[in-house]
Motif scaffolding. Structure first.
Motif, PDB file in Angstrom:
ATOM      1  N   ILE A 151       0.850  -1.192   0.000  1.00  0.00           N
ATOM      2  CA  ILE A 151       0.000   0.000   0.000  1.00  0.00           C
ATOM      3  C   ILE A 151       0.888   1.246   0.000  1.00  0.00           C
ATOM      4  N   ARG A 152       0.458   2.253  -0.733  1.00  0.00           N
ATOM      5  CA  ARG A 152       1.228   3.496  -0.836  1.00  0.00           C
ATOM      6  C   ARG A 152       0.917   4.373   0.362  1.00  0.00           C
ATOM      7  N   LEU A 153       1.953   4.748   1.105  1.00  0.00           N
ATOM      8  CA  LEU A 153       1.811   5.671   2.224  1.00  0.00           C
ATOM      9  C   LEU A 153       2.654   6.903   1.960  1.00  0.00           C
ATOM     10  N   THR A 154       2.090   8.060   2.221  1.00  0.00           N
ATOM     11  CA  THR A 154       2.795   9.328   2.069  1.00  0.00           C
ATOM     12  C   THR A 154       3.061   9.912   3.452  1.00  0.00           C
ATOM     13  N   PRO A 155       3.986  10.877   3.568  1.00  0.00           N
ATOM     14  CA  PRO A 155       4.256  11.458   4.893  1.00  0.00           C
ATOM     15  C   PRO A 155       2.980  11.968   5.549  1.00  0.00           C
ATOM     16  N   GLY A 156       2.809  11.585   6.772  1.00  0.00           N
ATOM     17  CA  GLY A 156       1.608  11.922   7.523  1.00  0.00           C
ATOM     18  C   GLY A 156       1.492  11.003   8.717  1.00  0.00           C
ATOM     19  N   ASN A 157       0.311  10.420   8.902  1.00  0.00           N
ATOM     20  CA  ASN A 157       0.120   9.524  10.038  1.00  0.00           C
ATOM     21  C   ASN A 157      -1.001   8.540   9.739  1.00  0.00           C
ATOM     22  N   ILE A 158      -1.036   7.442  10.506  1.00  0.00           N
ATOM     23  CA  ILE A 158      -2.115   6.464  10.380  1.00  0.00           C
ATOM     24  C   ILE A 158      -2.462   5.911  11.763  1.00  0.00           C
ATOM     25  N   GLU A 159      -3.636   5.276  11.842  1.00  0.00           N
ATOM     26  CA  GLU A 159      -4.051   4.506  13.016  1.00  0.00           C
ATOM     27  C   GLU A 159      -4.698   3.215  12.524  1.00  0.00           C
ATOM     28  N   PHE A 160      -4.748   2.230  13.385  1.00  0.00           N
ATOM     29  CA  PHE A 160      -5.481   0.997  13.107  1.00  0.00           C
ATOM     30  C   PHE A 160      -6.852   1.113  13.769  1.00  0.00           C
ATOM     31  N   GLY A 171      -2.807   3.051  18.096  1.00  0.00           N
ATOM     32  CA  GLY A 171      -1.699   3.805  17.545  1.00  0.00           C
ATOM     33  C   GLY A 171      -0.565   3.964  18.535  1.00  0.00           C
ATOM     34  N   SER A 172       0.452   4.684  18.108  1.00  0.00           N
ATOM     35  CA  SER A 172       1.641   4.920  18.929  1.00  0.00           C
ATOM     36  C   SER A 172       2.400   6.089  18.326  1.00  0.00           C
ATOM     37  N   GLY A 231      -2.521   7.255  20.024  1.00  0.00           N
ATOM     38  CA  GLY A 231      -2.071   8.347  19.168  1.00  0.00           C
ATOM     39  C   GLY A 231      -1.829   7.897  17.741  1.00  0.00           C
ATOM     40  N   GLU A 232      -1.388   8.815  16.917  1.00  0.00           N
ATOM     41  CA  GLU A 232      -1.200   8.559  15.498  1.00  0.00           C
ATOM     42  C   GLU A 232       0.235   8.107  15.221  1.00  0.00           C
ATOM     43  N   ILE A 233       0.368   7.078  14.398  1.00  0.00           N
ATOM     44  CA  ILE A 233       1.681   6.543  14.041  1.00  0.00           C
ATOM     45  C   ILE A 233       2.254   7.384  12.907  1.00  0.00           C
ATOM     46  N   PRO A 234       3.446   7.956  13.080  1.00  0.00           N
ATOM     47  CA  PRO A 234       4.001   8.805  12.025  1.00  0.00           C
ATOM     48  C   PRO A 234       4.513   7.997  10.839  1.00  0.00           C
ATOM     49  N   VAL A 235       4.189   8.455   9.644  1.00  0.00           N
ATOM     50  CA  VAL A 235       4.773   7.940   8.410  1.00  0.00           C
ATOM     51  C   VAL A 235       5.704   9.030   7.903  1.00  0.00           C
ATOM     52  N   ILE A 236       7.001   8.740   7.843  1.00  0.00           N
ATOM     53  CA  ILE A 236       7.966   9.817   7.607  1.00  0.00           C
ATOM     54  C   ILE A 236       8.539   9.843   6.204  1.00  0.00           C
TER      55      ILE A 236
END
Length: 373
Positions: A313-322, A331-332, A345-350
């Protein structure tokens, strides 16, 4: 002739004892005086991914004093903690008291300490002096702090499971589940889940570890060779080619159940102990949600429904949660791998990339494995 022989023998004996007392080839060193690392004339360093061979940082120090004439080794170490719990050696030199590190060397050292790219983070630097090829008699300098802004450098290793006790069987390219990396120690990995040995057979309930999907080497397993690799709750690991040229033995369990497998690739230790999964139910559905992607439905593993995955899956800088069907949000705060909690909390995608994402609803552990970095 007899008299001459007796005198000669006495002389040889005296010479032998004199040679035993001769200490002209031995020396002692005094307690070393540690090197003194000079402070930098700047406090922040932004690292640019262009022209990475250019110099970034020059370090100078007063030499260590061992009380003798000897070539002193110096290791330049970085850490994200001032206590240097897991120091990273950026460079080593001998007989010099200055070193210039390139942009790529500083970026690699900073990334290897565990700091995130594209963020300002403090790193700590010290010099460790030693003598000889065995690096004995160490003496450690003072510590200086530098605020760095690294570009992206994926420094982590990823590992995958294979074996007849787990979902893929002995197939090295069958959606092999990963080990979950500890977010505080990149050498430590976990797997908590179902391991099957329904017939209690000696060769059943077995597994090994691969470094690359589709390849049998490098592989890791029990230090004892196959046939002598009795299932155990703890032991040492070996690798081909990590520690040897032959394949290692297999990890294993004697009966079907839930287990937690923990391995440390630095100490080469593992444990494999029973896990109580009684009463722990999985959500009906699970989605990846956040600013890094459109909502992505995760799939439970048929073999073990507590393990969820989303492939490529394509992830861009930002954040995600399950996010579960009951609106729980797991999250974490750590990127790439971590331990999520409901409301954590939201998991950072860097960094943008295609990722395989795995989540374990028994433990809350997650891992994002980039496919192109």
């Amino acid at each position: 002739m007899k008299r001459f022989s007796a005198v000669s023998i006495i002389g040889l004996i005296l010479l032998f004892f004199q040679s035993c007392d001769d200490t002209t080839d031995t020396f002692t060193i005094s307690k070393p005086t540690a090197p003194i690392l000079a402070e930098l004339n700047f406090t922040q360093l932004e690292l640019d991914a262009v022209n990475t061979s250019n110099p970034a940082l020059t370090l100078n120090w007063d030499e260590a004093n061992y009380g003798i004439q000897a070539a002193v080794n110096y290791a330049i170490q970085f850490s994200k903690e001032d206590t240097f719990i897991t120091p990273i050696t950026a460079s080593t030199i001998t007989g010099q008291t200055s070193v210039t590190l390139s942009i790529s060397e500083v970026n690699s050292a900073a990334g290897s300490t565990g700091v995130n790219p594209f963020n300002w983070s403090d790193v700590y630097i010290r010099i460790v002096a030693s003598l000889g090829t065995q690096n004995t008699e160490t003496a450690t300098s003072n510590v200086i702090k530098l605020n760095v802004y690294p570009y992206f450098n994926y420094v982590f290793e990823d590992y995958f499971l294979v074996g007849n006790g787990l979902a893929p069987g002995w197939n090295n390219n069958n959606n092999n589940p990963p080990l979950f990396r500890d977010h505080t120690d990149s050498n430590t990995f976990y797997y908590t889940g179902l391991i099957k040995n329904d017939n209690s057979g000696y060769d059943d309930g077995r597994f090994k570890i691969l470094e690359n999907i589709g390849l049998w080497q490098p592989q890791w397993g029990e230090i004892n060779p196959e046939g002598s690799d009795d299932p155990s709750e703890s032991g040492k690991v070996a690798g081909n080619p990590g520690t040897q040229s032959s394949d290692p033995g297999r990890f294993g369990v004697t009966s079907t159940g839930y287990y937690t497998f923990k391995i440390n690739f630095a100490s080469k230790d593992y444990t494999l102990v029973s896990y109580d999964a009684a009463g722990k139910t999985s959500p009906t559905s699970l989605e990846i949600q956040g600013t890094s992607t459109l909502n992505v439905a995760m799939t439970p593993l048929d073999f073990d429904g507590h393990l969820w995955y989303a492939k490529s899956i394509r992830l861009t800088p930002g954040n995600i949660e399950f996010v579960t069907d009951a609106s729980a949000k797991w999250g974490s705060s750590t990127s790439f791998s971590g331990l999520a909690t409901d409301g954590g909390g939201e998991i950072p995608v860097i960094v943008e990339d295609d990722y395989d994402v795995w989540f374990n609803d028994l433990t809350g552990r997650y891992i994002f494995i980039p496919l192109n970095l």
